[in-house]
Design an enzyme around this catalytic site. Structure first.
Site, mmCIF file in Angstrom:
data_model
loop_
_atom_site.group_PDB
_atom_site.id
_atom_site.type_symbol
_atom_site.label_atom_id
_atom_site.label_comp_id
_atom_site.label_asym_id
_atom_site.label_seq_id
_atom_site.Cartn_x
_atom_site.Cartn_y
_atom_site.Cartn_z
ATOM 1 C CG ASP A 172 23.862 -29.304 13.855
ATOM 2 O OD1 ASP A 172 23.230 -29.777 14.809
ATOM 3 O OD2 ASP A 172 25.028 -28.911 13.932
ATOM 4 C CB ALA A 194 -4.672 -0.560 -14.528
ATOM 5 C CG ASP A 221 29.340 -26.861 13.977
ATOM 6 O OD1 ASP A 221 28.541 -27.736 14.371
ATOM 7 O OD2 ASP A 221 30.360 -26.541 14.614
ATOM 8 C CG ASP A 277 25.608 -28.005 17.654
ATOM 9 O OD1 ASP A 277 25.266 -28.894 18.442
ATOM 10 O OD2 ASP A 277 26.713 -27.978 17.090
#
Length: 645
Positions: free
Chosen positions: A614, A280, A610, A326
């Site tokens: 990276d 419980a 991107d 970046d």
């Protein structure tokens, strides 16, 4: 890593026991057996069954499974089914996210060249890129992808786009001369061509010095495989909560059981009572509540153009203390643009008209190989595209001027002369030549400067000072000159054409910051989040962009370069990491080092990017954010969130 960029072409051939005619077929086969195929090898992949089993190793999940078993044993079937359903739902969600994250290596492998043109026994042939071996002679031409790391032997106007490795969009002009400095960043090794980079212009020839996982591309693959994903703040807190709750429940049950025995209760009855109390007390709905709450948050973020790939990232956003971003394509528009002009004795932010300005704009439009494609997009070398657009925006359009100034001859750019020249027929009769290139190169070929008051002498020291001040603002400075001809010279050569020029002026070009980026930086700083720029670009350019964005000011924050970072042990770097706001000329493994150092200092780190370079840092960060429009598939697959716009 061997010092191939420091060696002469002949020394590289000797070291690899090959020649300019290439390897023999038998030797190539022997080396293929010795070195293995030229492919990116994946580490031991987790099977789908292994990933699914891993979802049941979390401490809180183990507690819930224990509660389900006990509920079943004491006959509480409803609780058992409810707990198992919640655990299975949680496991399925976790499995789907982890299975998708495993695709980053597949995206990286997809960027490799399928075939390569090689010279073997003096004969040219096309072979599968996987069969390339060290010592092979590879031929490069526009549009081809370098199949391995090469020491260049020949470079005819050769330029390569190295964005996958450096993140910088401007193609790199290649040479074959040895470079004396040992610790050069990848972007500065101009006598090398690296696996996965694309030839944008010219042609070349190189000897293979590394294949497969030994290439720079292979190093990124290794980093990607070795980078460990860290648990989010919520996951850590839930794990601690589960451990403490379990210990508390066990302690209370032990007390209840001991008290019951002391009162003389039947042992079986008091044991079942203690077990029922334990079941419980376990919050079996907690994982479902957390998952549903995060899913609702993810749905709201989609409305704001942010796609959440991993649900815990929703909560991590609220815990971030550092954002490592970046530069190219993230903080900047990823497109070169003319930002500053020097003409008629003055530096201007926008072009004027009349006198030397008209000649300068005409030169920018005509001495240019960029132009619109079928869709109207300006294509060509990024620098030339910037000049084309600047002239067009000032009212001088190449398609309208070309019929009057038909090109008669040209001298293409090369890295030794550091300039290029085009010769055009003049509508008034005769010919006119336009020369553009490095400031020093054009100045030494100029005998006068055109002003609105007419030609005047070249004051070299004055002009150099102007160009240096423009360069200090992070601009790439080009000089433009002209010469008029009654007839074309008998021999169109650099010696006969690129002399006695009239200097028209300078143009300063850069990839400028996004308009919205400065506002975003200010919002972060107001919220107590520290923005940090990480770039493969030069320190001077990075510093200028960081100042314009508000990342760098005069509060003592530092700029650190890749070679400086490489020389610091991790412990020494961790002592300085909170003072550095800009990192320039860094390699992919150094981005990983920066993120790790901040995390070791107790910071929660977001990484945006991107490019392929990276990806390891995106995976390691507390939350990796990839760019949806400009981002590579590798970056997206390594991230926890994708910005769709």
């Amino acid at each position: 890593m061997m010092d191939w960029h420091q060696r002469s072409a002949a020394a590289a051939l000797d070291a690899l026991r090959t020649s300019a005619d290439g390897l023999t077929g038998a030797e190539a086969r022997r080396r293929l057996t010795e070195h293995g195929p030229n492919v990116l090898r994946e580490g031991k992949r987790r099977t789908a069954l292994g990933m699914l089993a891993g979802q049941f190793t979390d401490f809180m999940i183990l507690v819930l499974l224990g509660a389900a078993v006990i509920s079943g044993l004491i006959g509480d079937v409803v609780d058992t089914i409810a707990i198992i359903a919640i655990v299975v739902l949680n496991a399925v969600i976790g499995f789907v996210q982890e299975y998708r994250a495993e695709r980053a290596m597949e995206a990286l492998k997809a960027m490799a060249a399928p075939t390569a043109t090689v010279l073997r026994e003096g004969t040219t042939s096309v072979v599968p890129a996987a069969e390339i071996v060290p010592g092979d002679i590879v031929l490069l031409e526009a549009g081809r992808i370098a199949p391995a790391d090469l020491r260049l032997l020949e470079a005819a106007l050769l330029r390569l786009a190295e964005a996958p490795l450096t993140g910088e969009s401007v193609p790199v002009e290649k040479t074959i001369a040895p470079l004396p400095e040992a610790a050069l960043a990848v972007g500065d090794r101009k006598n090398m061509a690296f696996k996965g980079t694309t030839v944008t212009y010219g042609r070349g020839r190189g000897v293979v010095v590394a294949t497969g996982m030994d290439t720079e591309f292979g190093r990124i693959a290794t980093l990607l495989q070795e980078a460990e994903e860290v648990k989010t703040p919520l996951q850590r807190r839930l794990a601690r909560f589960g451990q403490r709750l379990s210990l508390a429940v066990l302690a209370i049950c032990a007390v209840v059981f001991a008290a019951g025995l002391a009162r003389g209760e039947p042992p079986l009855l008091i044991f079942l009572t203690a077990v029922s109390l334990a079941v419980a007390a376990i919050p079996e709905a907690l994982p479902a509540v957390v998952t549903i709450s995060l899913a609702l948050g993810a749905r709201k973020l989609v409305g704001k153009k942010a796609l959440v790939r991993k649900l815990p990232a929703v909560e991590t956003l609220g815990s971030v203390t550092y954002i490592c971003s970046d530069k190219t394509g993230t903080l900047t528009i990823n497109r070169m643009r003319v930002e500053e002009w020097y003409c008629d004795g003055a530096v201007e932010r926008a072009p004027a008209s009349g006198g030397p300005w008209d000649e300068l704009l005409l030169a920018m439009a005509l001495s240019n190989d960029a132009g619109p494609d079928a869709a109207g997009t300006i294509v060509g070398d990024p620098t030339e595209a910037a000049l084309y657009l600047a002239a067009r925006d000032a009212g001088v359009e190449k398609p309208k001027e070309e019929p009057q100034f038909a090109r008669a001859a040209e001298l293409p750019f090369d890295s030794e002369r550091k300039c290029m020249t085009t010769l055009h027929r003049h509508p008034a009769g005769g010919f006119i030549s336009f020369t553009k290139g490095a400031v020093e190169a054009v100045l030494e070929r100029s005998t006068e400067v055109l002003t609105s008051a007419g030609p005047r002498e070249v004051r070299r020291h004055e002009l150099i000072e102007v160009s240096e001040r423009m360069a200090a603002d992070g601009l790439r400075v080009l000089a433009v000159g002209l010469r008029r001809w009654a007839v074309l010279p008998a021999s169109v050569s650099s010696e006969s054409v690129e002399r006695d020029l009239t200097l028209l002026g300078f143009v300063g070009i850069m990839d400028p910051p996004r308009e919205e980026a400065r506002e975003a930086v200010a919002t972060c700083r107001a919220a107590g989040i520290v923005p940090v720029m990480i770039t493969g670009d030069h320190a001077l350019t990075a510093r200028a962009i960081a100042r314009r964005l508000g990342i760098l000011d005069d509060d003592g924050a530092a700029v650190m370069t890749g070679p400086e970072l490489a020389a610091l042990p991790l412990e020494a770097f961790e002592e300085r990491v909170r003072q550095v706001r800009v990192y320039a000329r860094v390699a992919p493994e150094q981005k990983l080092k920066i993120v790790t150092a901040l995390q070791d200092q107790g910071e929660f780190v977001a990484m945006t990017g991107d490019g392929v370079n990276d990806a390891p840092a995106l995976k390691r960060a507390d939350i990796g954010v990839a760019m949806g429009v400009t981002g590579t598939d590798v970056a997206k697959e390594s991230s926890a969130m994708i910005l769709l716009d």
